[in-house]
Design an enzyme around this catalytic site. Structure first.
Site, PDB file in Angstrom:
ATOM      1  N   SER A 153     167.690 -13.152 -29.717  1.00  0.00           N
ATOM      2  CA  SER A 153     168.636 -12.888 -28.642  1.00  0.00           C
ATOM      3  C   SER A 153     170.054 -13.191 -29.108  1.00  0.00           C
ATOM      4  O   SER A 153     170.252 -13.971 -30.038  1.00  0.00           O
ATOM      5  CB  SER A 153     168.306 -13.741 -27.415  1.00  0.00           C
ATOM      6  OG  SER A 153     168.465 -15.124 -27.702  1.00  0.00           O
ATOM      7  N   GLY A 156     170.916 -16.776 -29.057  1.00  0.00           N
ATOM      8  CA  GLY A 156     169.986 -17.630 -29.783  1.00  0.00           C
ATOM      9  C   GLY A 156     169.931 -17.316 -31.262  1.00  0.00           C
ATOM     10  O   GLY A 156     170.785 -17.739 -32.040  1.00  0.00           O
ATOM     11  N   CYS A 157     168.938 -16.546 -31.656  1.00  0.00           N
ATOM     12  CA  CYS A 157     168.696 -16.314 -33.077  1.00  0.00           C
ATOM     13  C   CYS A 157     169.768 -15.473 -33.749  1.00  0.00           C
ATOM     14  O   CYS A 157     170.065 -15.666 -34.931  1.00  0.00           O
ATOM     15  CB  CYS A 157     167.320 -15.686 -33.275  1.00  0.00           C
ATOM     16  SG  CYS A 157     165.972 -16.766 -32.740  1.00  0.00           S
ATOM     17  N   VAL A 158     170.376 -14.536 -33.003  1.00  0.00           N
ATOM     18  CA  VAL A 158     171.457 -13.744 -33.590  1.00  0.00           C
ATOM     19  C   VAL A 158     172.662 -14.632 -33.864  1.00  0.00           C
ATOM     20  O   VAL A 158     173.240 -14.608 -34.960  1.00  0.00           O
ATOM     21  CB  VAL A 158     171.842 -12.573 -32.660  1.00  0.00           C
ATOM     22  CG1 VAL A 158     173.086 -11.858 -33.183  1.00  0.00           C
ATOM     23  CG2 VAL A 158     170.682 -11.590 -32.523  1.00  0.00           C
ATOM     24  N   THR A 161     171.996 -17.107 -36.721  1.00  0.00           N
ATOM     25  CA  THR A 161     171.965 -16.424 -38.008  1.00  0.00           C
ATOM     26  C   THR A 161     173.363 -16.044 -38.464  1.00  0.00           C
ATOM     27  O   THR A 161     173.702 -16.171 -39.649  1.00  0.00           O
ATOM     28  CB  THR A 161     171.064 -15.185 -37.939  1.00  0.00           C
ATOM     29  OG1 THR A 161     169.721 -15.594 -37.618  1.00  0.00           O
ATOM     30  CG2 THR A 161     171.049 -14.426 -39.250  1.00  0.00           C
TER      31      THR A 161
END
Length: 213
Positions: A153, A156-158, A161
């Site tokens: 999301s 979150g992970c985007v 990263t």
């Protein structure tokens, strides 16, 4: 920064020196982050309610493949009981759906962006695709300098990263239409913050044009 935020906020950030431009480098790769069934299957606990970002990501992936640009995918998987998930696994209860051997197919990558046999799939346990994985070494070995980010999301992970990408020396290009979240609030706020501090946020059309030979 061309965001959906209030112009006064944009002016304040610009006056403080945020939002300087990073140039697209000579050797890009596309990273497709966690585009798995859990986020796109109606009724699933993590279902986001829309598949627009998936369709956009599929178009970016198609453009990258046509141009010979490397495409890398990530997915989440845990050992028995989430033993390798640490505190993150305890914090986010829905991660139990990604335990290997649970019988769930929610960790399967969606067919619209399914990896080809010659494309790397990184299995991760935490938000960032870099944390505890071989991603940085793999990109460095191929001379990659720019990382085009699609996936979920956004908050979150985007976001995690992208922060790690710039920390490792890669230019993060977040594709606005190809990332998604559960709610517009966290989505837009994260895109604004990323554009201000950690990444470039580009429209899909500009990215596909840049990828086209």
């Amino acid at each position: 920064m061309n965001s959906g935020m209030d112009s006064g906020i944009e002016d304040d950030y610009a006056a403080a020196g945020f939002g300087q431009s990073l140039d697209w480098g000579a050797r890009p790769a596309v990273l497709v982050i966690d585009m798995v069934r859990a986020y796109f299957q109606p009724g699933a606990e993590l279902y986001m309610g829309s598949r627009d970002c998936l369709d956009a990501a599929a178009r970016v992936v198609s453009a990258a493949r046509a141009a010979g640009v490397p495409v890398v995918h990530t997915r989440v998987a845990y050992g028995p009981g989430g033993v390798d998930g640490g505190l993150f696994f305890r914090k986010v209860g829905a991660l139990r759906h990604f335990v290997t051997g649970s019988g769930s197919d929610l960790g399967d990558i969606m067919p619209e962006v399914a990896p080809r046999l010659d494309e790397l799939v990184i299995t991760k346990q935490y938000a960032s695709a870099f944390f505890g994985t071989s991603l940085s070494a793999t990109l460095a070995s191929q001379g990659i300098d720019t990382l085009v980010l699609c996936g979920v999301s956004t908050s979150g992970c985007v976001r995690a990263t992208a922060v790690d990408a710039i920390s490792h020396g890669y230019v993060p290009i977040v594709v606005r239409q190809a990332v998604g979240d559960r709610d517009p609030g966290p989505h837009e706020a994260s895109l604004f913050d990323l554009a201000a501090k950690y990444a470039e946020v580009w429209d899909e059309a500009a990215v596909t044009k840049r990828l086209t030979p």
